[in-house]
Write an enzyme that holds these catalytic residues in place. Structure first.
Site, mmCIF file in Angstrom:
data_model
loop_
_atom_site.group_PDB
_atom_site.id
_atom_site.type_symbol
_atom_site.label_atom_id
_atom_site.label_comp_id
_atom_site.label_asym_id
_atom_site.label_seq_id
_atom_site.Cartn_x
_atom_site.Cartn_y
_atom_site.Cartn_z
ATOM 1 C CG HIS A 70 -1.918 0.961 1.394
ATOM 2 N ND1 HIS A 70 -1.690 2.256 1.811
ATOM 3 C CD2 HIS A 70 -3.256 0.875 1.177
ATOM 4 C CE1 HIS A 70 -2.836 2.909 1.842
ATOM 5 N NE2 HIS A 70 -3.801 2.095 1.457
ATOM 6 C CG ASP A 74 0.493 -2.856 6.209
ATOM 7 O OD1 ASP A 74 -0.478 -3.029 6.964
ATOM 8 O OD2 ASP A 74 0.441 -2.114 5.202
ATOM 9 C CD GLN A 76 -6.937 -4.867 3.933
ATOM 10 O OE1 GLN A 76 -7.873 -5.630 4.216
ATOM 11 N NE2 GLN A 76 -7.134 -3.595 3.641
ATOM 12 C CE LYS A 92 -7.365 -0.475 6.142
ATOM 13 N NZ LYS A 92 -8.064 -0.184 4.886
ATOM 14 C CB CYS A 114 -3.690 3.098 -1.668
ATOM 15 S SG CYS A 114 -4.918 4.329 -1.269
HETATM 16 N N1 PMP Z 1 -1.766 -1.038 4.499
HETATM 17 C C1 PMP Z 1 -2.710 -1.813 3.968
HETATM 18 C C2 PMP Z 1 -2.354 -3.195 3.513
HETATM 19 C C3 PMP Z 1 -4.008 -1.319 3.869
HETATM 20 O O1 PMP Z 1 -4.958 -2.090 3.312
HETATM 21 C C4 PMP Z 1 -4.318 -0.017 4.306
HETATM 22 C C5 PMP Z 1 -5.718 0.548 4.179
HETATM 23 N N2 PMP Z 1 -6.300 0.366 2.909
HETATM 24 C C6 PMP Z 1 -3.294 0.742 4.862
HETATM 25 C C7 PMP Z 1 -2.042 0.188 4.949
HETATM 26 C C8 PMP Z 1 -3.525 2.127 5.376
HETATM 27 O O2 PMP Z 1 -4.394 2.115 6.453
HETATM 28 P P1 PMP Z 1 -5.015 3.463 7.043
HETATM 29 O O3 PMP Z 1 -5.533 4.247 5.875
HETATM 30 O O4 PMP Z 1 -6.099 2.996 7.955
HETATM 31 O O5 PMP Z 1 -3.907 4.168 7.754
#
Ligand code: PMP
Length: 407
Positions: free
Chosen positions: A124, A201, A204, A227, A365
């Site tokens: 991401h 990270d 997910q 999430k 993203c």
């Molecule tokens: N890493 C991953 C794998 C994600 O899916 C996301 C959210 N889509 C993020 C980071 C960023 O999370 P946040 O926007 O809640 O900070």
């Protein structure tokens, strides 16, 4: 494990009764954010109705009560991820802020010019950009683990990238775009063998799989509350005590100090060194409640139901003519990304929306993944344990209808 009582579960989530353009909501955008059970919503409103107060400062009753609730939630997170100490759990605004914190504070302490940092091609943007900034700041170089056609990390290439200049490897456990479950334990072992630290990270992963930071031997692990059925604006950074103690603070302000004078200021102990300012008290309480909620249902019950639903969805979607999955990993969690013939994902997403079906379209993203596959974006359906096979069927019907209209 006991079987999920789906009617009872769905009754816990008020939003699932909403209608969209007169159609029942089919919410399949759980990778972006999950819905909240009334238990969490009630815990948040109970805080505001009954004991709203600042924490760690007042001697008065309400402040004490709010502080106790906050610290109880910290222990719930500690147990949920099996951290050794509660003070290894730092509250942040979310995954993004947790990664920025580590990219800043870890790199300031440990990264010198000529050093290297490794991320992967399926990260991401929030697990790419902070490291680019840190590399520029420290004179370090960013290396990227490539992915193959199936959307899996190429571990032999990773092995070649690792060397004695590698300071940290920042990699996602589960891809938010492809659904790939990475062999995170093996990745950590490989990195540690070369003396590099690892940030996982888990944005997910935390809602779909058992997380045990000690079994993984993760140096850092980050996730977002929103999430995992908790409010937005609250997240977690887990870090090993020894590393967190060596790292300088990320932000200065109230709560993170021991003593302030104009000559010299000293830092508070963990976790407060990394928690400057008034925290998101209601979010923290909501997060604790969300973890309670999952534990009460049973994590195995939840994960089994999700796995079954994902397999059902994969099989059903495979029957749609012209549909191709983007990424075909051996192990998947939560998410399916796909395209139909050469229909633009936005167009299909719009038609699904008009039928009350919420999916995400675009690059999620993860622009480097789109470049890898040479596509403009994908349609992504991401699932939670409150989703049903009937909803998957509605998705399939919706796609077939959309494909006929756009075909
Ligand atoms: N890493 C991953 C794998 C994600 O899916 C996301 C959210 N889509 C993020 C980071 C960023 O999370 P946040 O926007 O809640 O900070």
């Amino acid at each position: 494990t006991t079987k999920l009582n789906i009617e009872k579960i769905r009754a816990d989530f008020p939003i699932l009764n909403e209608t969209i353009y007169g159609k029942p909501l089919v919410y399949l955008d759980n990778g972006a954010t999950t819905q909240k059970p009334k238990q969490v919503i009630d815990a948040v409103s109970q805080y505001y109705n009954e004991y709203n107060s600042n924490v760690h400062r007042g001697v008065h009753f309400l402040s004490q009560k709010a502080t106790d609730a906050e610290e109880a939630a910290r222990r719930k997170v500690q147990h949920f991820i099996n951290a050794k100490h509660e003070y290894e759990v730092i509250f942040t605004r979310g995954t993004t802020e947790s990664i920025n914190l580590v990219a800043y504070s870890f790199c300031k302490q440990y990264v010198k010019p000529g050093d290297e940092i490794i991320v992967s091609a399926m990260e991401h943007h929030s697990n790419i950009v902070p490291w680019q900034i840190a590399c520029e700041d420290r004179g370090a170089t960013l290396r990227v683990i490539p992915i193959d056609e199936n959307g899996e990390l190429m571990l032999d290439e990773f092995d070649k990238l690792l060397n004695d200049k590698t300071r940290i490897v920042a990699v996602t456990w589960v891809s938010n775009t492809l659904g790939t479950v990475n062999p995170i334990r093996q990745i950590i072992e490989m990195a540690h063998a070369k003396g590099a630290k690892v940030l996982v990270d888990a944005a997910q992963a935390i809602q779909h799989t058992h997380v045990d930071v000690r079994a993984l031997d993760a140096d850092f692990l980050v996730f977002s509350g929103h999430k995992i059925y908790a409010p937005t604006g609250i997240g977690v950074l887990y870090g090993k005590e020894a590393l967190l103690n060596e790292m300088p603070p990320y932000q200065g302000g109230g709560s993170m100090i021991k003593q302030v004078t104009f000559a010299k200021t000293t830092w508070a102990d963990l976790p407060f060194k990394f928690e400057a300012g008034t925290p998101h008290v209601s979010g923290i309480i909501g997060l604790g409640k969300a973890l309670d909620y999952m534990n009460e249902i049973g994590l195995d019950t939840i994960f089994d139901a999700e796995h079954e639903l994902l397999e059902y969805a994969e099989a059903k979607l495979s029957t749609i003519s012209g549909l191709r999955f983007i990424g075909n990993p051996k192990e998947r969690a939560g998410t399916l990304s796909f395209l139909i013939n050469d229909i633009h994902p936005f167009d299909l997403g719009e038609i699904l929306d008009k039928q009350g079906i919420a999916v995400r379209t675009g690059h999620h993203c993860c622009q480097p993944i789109m470049e890898h596959y040479q596509i403009p974006g994908t349609v992504r359906a991401s699932f939670s344990f409150y989703n049903t096979k009937e909803e998957v069927d509605a998705l399939v019907k919706g796609i077939e209808r959309g494909a006929a209209m756009l075909g």
